[in-house]
Design an enzyme around this catalytic site. Structure first.
Site, PDB file in Angstrom:
ATOM      1  CB  SER A  62      -0.922   0.019   1.232  1.00 47.02           C
ATOM      2  OG  SER A  62      -0.151   0.089   2.422  1.00 47.02           O
ATOM      3  CB  ILE A  92       5.475   5.436  -0.237  1.00 47.36           C
ATOM      4  CG1 ILE A  92       4.968   6.804   0.193  1.00 47.36           C
ATOM      5  CG2 ILE A  92       6.799   5.584  -0.986  1.00 47.36           C
ATOM      6  CD1 ILE A  92       5.838   7.472   1.227  1.00 47.36           C
ATOM      7  CB  SER A 115      10.958  10.801   7.993  1.00 50.51           C
ATOM      8  OG  SER A 115      10.151  11.903   8.365  1.00 50.51           O
ATOM      9  CE1 TYR A 122       7.894   7.255  11.153  1.00 52.79           C
ATOM     10  CE2 TYR A 122       8.173   9.609  11.527  1.00 52.79           C
ATOM     11  CZ  TYR A 122       8.004   8.548  10.660  1.00 52.79           C
ATOM     12  OH  TYR A 122       7.947   8.772   9.311  1.00 52.79           O
ATOM     13  CE  LYS A 154      10.921   6.440   9.224  1.00 52.22           C
ATOM     14  NZ  LYS A 154      11.094   5.537   8.069  1.00 52.22           N
TER      15      LYS A 154
END
Length: 297
Positions: A25, A27, A146, A173, A177
């Site tokens: 799903s 990207i 990110s 998160y 990253k």
């Protein structure tokens, strides 16, 4: 979208592309669809077999490319990563492009969810497939990072443990990253001269990935805002596709890309000592033997 695929020489060599974990799903599916449209053999690796098979079927239908396959992979289970790598290596003699793009999962190995799925699982998968990447060179590793890495704060002594505080999930998160950016930097340093290059890629603020990490009380605000103000999955796939297919990127191995160009990451993302320590501690957490390849000074 296809403007990013104008570099045909490299694209013609992409016999096998592995989109790990996030290929069913968002990207991941958008990237897989464009690469399949251009003739690449694509392996979608994701935890949910039904969604994975459905995504592979949609891409075969939309592109007319029958060489789009699904294989099960659960990055939140280190046992699953080992099993997947063994099956992949037995099935596929080549690997020219590894795209590490995590999806939502649940950790089973005692580490925090974002850190295991976004960093440790991909670190392990890359290590297990490294010889195949080298024998297939020129090849590339893309790690979907990110701009949230700028808020990352890695405590090396407590890697894999959730951070304290009311915004722990989002901080976790961001930390993962930052680990992505450092992983790409150190991987590139260790693979100089092998024909394998590595890139950290920021897809932009995409509705499909970011806001599941916000606190529950903020989601009623963020969810509608993200739908109208942030990129679609197809738009978010552009820089990933650029780094996957553009010729002449070898001098930029280890760099951080956004909007189809290299950008300077935050100061922590440029810390080579931290990148080396993260690598060594990740090996120990995963029970791996120290790598034979060392950075070229």
């Amino acid at each position: 979208m296809l403007r990013c695929l104008q570099a045909g020489v490299l694209l013609q060599r992409l016999h096998v592309v592995l989109c790990s974990a996030g290929g069913s799903s968002g990207i991941g599916e958008a990237v897989a669809r464009e690469l399949a449209r251009c003739g690449a053999r694509v392996v979608l690796a994701t935890r949910n077999a039904v969604r994975g098979e459905e995504a592979a079927w949609r891409i075969r239908r939309d592109t007319g490319n029958p060489e789009v396959l699904f294989m099960p992979l659960d990055l939140s289970s280190l046992r699953s990563v080992h099993a997947f790598a063994a099956a992949f290596l037995q099935q596929e003699p080549n690997l020219h492009l590894l795209i590490n793009n995590a999806g939502e999962q649940h950790s089973t190995d005692g580490f925090s969810l974002p850190f295991q799925v976004n960093h440790l699982g991909h670190f392990l998968l890359t290590q297990l497939l490294l010889q195949r990447l080298q024998s297939s060179a020129p090849s590339r590793v893309l790690i979907v990072a990110s701009s949230a890495h700028q808020a990352g704060r890695l405590c090396m002594a407590k890697l894999g443990q959730p951070p304290p505080g009311p915004f722990a999930a989002f901080q976790d998160y961001c930390n993962s990253k930052l680990a992505n950016v450092l992983h790409a930097r150190q991987l590139a340093a260790r693979l100089q001269g092998t024909g394998v290059t590595a890139y950290a890629v920021h897809p932009g603020f995409v509705h499909t990935q970011l806001f599941r990490h916000t606190p529950l009380w903020l989601q009623p605000l963020w969810t509608p805002l993200s739908r109208f103000c942030f990129r679609s999955a197809a738009e978010g796939a552009r820089t990933v596709l650029f780094c996957a297919t553009q010729d002449g990127l070898q001098p930029f191995s280890g760099c951080y890309f956004a909007d189809c160009r290299p950008l300077q990451p935050c100061a922590q993302g440029r810390d080579d000592a931290a990148a080396r320590e993260l690598w060594e501690r990740s090996e120990r957490l995963l029970g791996l033997q120290p790598s034979l390849c060392t950075p070229v000074e």
